[in-house]
Scaffold this motif. Structure first.
Motif, PDB file in Angstrom:
ATOM      1  N   SER A 109       0.719  -1.096   0.019  1.00 29.39           N
ATOM      2  CA  SER A 109      -0.101  -0.015   0.076  1.00 29.39           C
ATOM      3  C   SER A 109       0.733   1.418   0.006  1.00 29.39           C
ATOM      4  O   SER A 109       0.345   2.186  -0.192  1.00 29.39           O
ATOM      5  CB  SER A 109      -0.950  -0.244   1.455  1.00 29.39           C
ATOM      6  OG  SER A 109      -0.420  -0.176   2.416  1.00 29.39           O
ATOM      7  N   ASP A 134      -1.233  -4.527  -7.276  1.00 23.86           N
ATOM      8  CA  ASP A 134      -2.434  -4.345  -6.363  1.00 23.86           C
ATOM      9  C   ASP A 134      -2.127  -4.883  -4.833  1.00 23.86           C
ATOM     10  O   ASP A 134      -1.908  -6.150  -4.731  1.00 23.86           O
ATOM     11  CB  ASP A 134      -3.828  -4.442  -7.000  1.00 23.86           C
ATOM     12  CG  ASP A 134      -4.773  -4.245  -5.901  1.00 23.86           C
ATOM     13  OD1 ASP A 134      -5.028  -3.252  -5.750  1.00 23.86           O
ATOM     14  OD2 ASP A 134      -5.430  -5.083  -5.159  1.00 23.86           O
ATOM     15  N   GLU A 136      -3.951  -5.654  -2.543  1.00 30.61           N
ATOM     16  CA  GLU A 136      -4.847  -6.513  -1.887  1.00 30.61           C
ATOM     17  C   GLU A 136      -4.585  -7.857  -2.542  1.00 30.61           C
ATOM     18  O   GLU A 136      -4.946  -8.873  -1.950  1.00 30.61           O
ATOM     19  CB  GLU A 136      -6.508  -6.009  -2.344  1.00 30.61           C
ATOM     20  CG  GLU A 136      -7.181  -5.004  -1.462  1.00 30.61           C
ATOM     21  CD  GLU A 136      -8.401  -4.623  -1.712  1.00 30.61           C
ATOM     22  OE1 GLU A 136      -9.239  -5.590  -2.562  1.00 30.61           O
ATOM     23  OE2 GLU A 136      -8.878  -3.556  -1.554  1.00 30.61           O
ATOM     24  N   ALA A 140      -3.340 -11.171  -0.660  1.00 28.03           N
ATOM     25  CA  ALA A 140      -4.187 -12.480  -0.893  1.00 28.03           C
ATOM     26  C   ALA A 140      -3.118 -13.689  -1.193  1.00 28.03           C
ATOM     27  O   ALA A 140      -3.287 -14.688  -1.007  1.00 28.03           O
ATOM     28  CB  ALA A 140      -5.239 -12.353  -1.978  1.00 28.03           C
TER      29      ALA A 140
END
Length: 178
Positions: A109, A134, A136, A140
């Protein structure tokens, strides 16, 4: 006493319809004690994106003279230099001078803060591309990390999916410099 790297093994089956590349690679990955599972998995994704019989894992995080992944031609000239994370501009520019093409895969981030600091400094390097994964998706991916993995990667129309059979992650990326 120095901590030793942890060895991960991954059977990575790649179906890259964008490049017509279909192969299975048996990867042995040494995870440096300072490396996270998230970074390790982003390295695997970077391998899948650029998969080739000549692409190999290098010393990366444990050696300032080598990238995370690289591909050399038969003469030993570096065709592709791949960095994962947020390397400083000196490392990127040095790689640009040694290699035909440099790819940087950032994730997290906070990547946009890093990019804002170095974007103007590496702008003159024409053979450098920077892609952000990304946050996220990389988080994951981290949950998929196991010491022994069987992974399938599908790449089609620029979209990437990585699955371990139980979990599937769509890896979205944003090109910051091409």
């Amino acid at each position: 006493m120095a901590l030793k790297s942890t060895i991960y093994k991954a059977e990575l089956s790649i179906a890259d319809m964008d490049r017509n590349y279909y192969a299975t690679h048996m990867l042995t990955l040494a995870r440096h004690p300072s490396e996270t599972d998230e970074r390790l998995m982003v390295r695997i994704v970077a391998f899948a994106i650029h998969a080739d019989e000549a692409l190999v894992n290098a010393k990366g995080i444990s050696d300032t003279e080598e990238p995370d992944l690289w591909q050399m031609d038969l003469t030993g000239a570096i065709e592709l230099w791949i960095e994962v994370g947020q390397p400083d501009e000196r490392r990127i520019l040095k790689a640009a001078g040694r290699s035909e093409k440099v790819m940087v895969y950032s994730y997290s981030s906070a990547s946009h803060v890093w990019w804002k600091q170095i974007a103007s400094k590496i702008d003159r390097a024409r053979n450098v591309s920077v892609v952000n994964i990304d946050a996220e998706a990389s988080a994951a991916l981290e949950k998929m990390a196991q010491r022994s993995m069987q992974l399938q990667c599908t790449i089609q129309d620029g979209q990437i999916w990585l699955t371990d059979g139980a979990t599937t992650v769509e890896v979205t990326r944003e090109v910051w410099k091409s």
